[in-house]
Design a protein around this motif. Structure first.
Motif, PDB file in Angstrom:
ATOM      1  N   ARG A 154      59.826  92.339  48.486  1.00 13.00           N
ATOM      2  CA  ARG A 154      61.073  92.398  48.028  1.00 13.00           C
ATOM      3  C   ARG A 154      61.867  91.634  46.683  1.00 13.00           C
ATOM      4  O   ARG A 154      62.228  92.646  45.618  1.00 13.00           O
ATOM      5  N   THR A 155      61.121  90.365  46.482  1.00 13.94           N
ATOM      6  CA  THR A 155      61.808  89.533  45.226  1.00 13.94           C
ATOM      7  C   THR A 155      60.590  90.021  44.052  1.00 13.94           C
ATOM      8  O   THR A 155      61.746  89.948  43.524  1.00 13.94           O
ATOM      9  N   LYS A 159      63.141  92.236  41.075  1.00 14.09           N
ATOM     10  CA  LYS A 159      62.916  91.053  39.601  1.00 14.09           C
ATOM     11  C   LYS A 159      62.242  92.568  38.759  1.00 14.09           C
ATOM     12  O   LYS A 159      62.600  92.547  37.421  1.00 14.09           O
ATOM     13  N   GLU A 162      65.246  94.561  38.143  1.00 16.32           N
ATOM     14  CA  GLU A 162      66.099  93.623  38.211  1.00 16.32           C
ATOM     15  C   GLU A 162      67.185  94.697  37.417  1.00 16.32           C
ATOM     16  O   GLU A 162      68.601  94.938  37.427  1.00 16.32           O
TER      17      GLU A 162
END
Length: 168
Positions: A154-155, A159, A162
């Motif tokens: 997920r991160t 990103k 974003e």
């Protein structure tokens, strides 16, 4: 701690870090990890894996990642199933020049929005995705968006998305 060295909570449950539901017959179903929980700006805590499972019930959805940490509502990044999209554009009588053009076409976007609304009826209203981004490429281990076993990162996905998340 018990005699076997297993950490127990005060009420006797094992502290595994998982979230789960218990059905009427007493069966436990693991629904996600506590570390994956998202907190919306309203304070609502949600398990994105539950929303992803719901959205994945539609054959249109090949892959999905639900994001929304700190946002007012969850957002889905959806990789559509190409055969479903091809079928839909044939039925709509659309002529498009590229996959990206299809995924931005207003009729295709309205069609997708209707399908997303339909499959989410069982979710709590605060957990329902109100915005979706269509991704033309599948999530890939080579781009570090998923693990080798295809678990979402997920991160990394957040990103890459974003600019859309800020706009939401």
């Amino acid at each position: 701690k018990s005699d076997q060295g297993v950490r127990l909570l005060a009420d006797g449950w094992l502290a595994t870090g998982d979230t789960a539901t218990i059905d009427s017959d007493g069966f436990v179903e693991i629904t996600g990890r506590l570390s994956d929980m998202i907190t919306l700006s309203s304070g609502v805590k949600m398990a994105p894996s539950v929303v992803e499972a719901c959205l994945s019930e539609d054959p249109l959805v090949a892959q999905v990642c639900v994001l929304g940490q700190g946002l007012s509502h969850p957002i889905a990044i959806i990789v559509p199933e190409p055969s479903e999209v091809r079928k839909a554009i044939r039925e709509m009588g659309l002529v498009v020049t590229s996959r990206k053009a299809v995924l931005k076409h207003p009729r295709v976007l309205r069609w997708l929005a209707r399908r997303i609304r339909r499959v989410q009826h069982s979710l709590s209203p605060s957990w329902r995705v109100s915005h979706a981004v269509l991704e033309s490429r599948a999530f890939s281990p080579q781009r570090l968006e998923v693990t080798e076993s295809m678990k979402l990162r997920r991160t990394v996905i957040a990103k890459k998305c974003e600019s859309f998340l800020i706009a939401a």
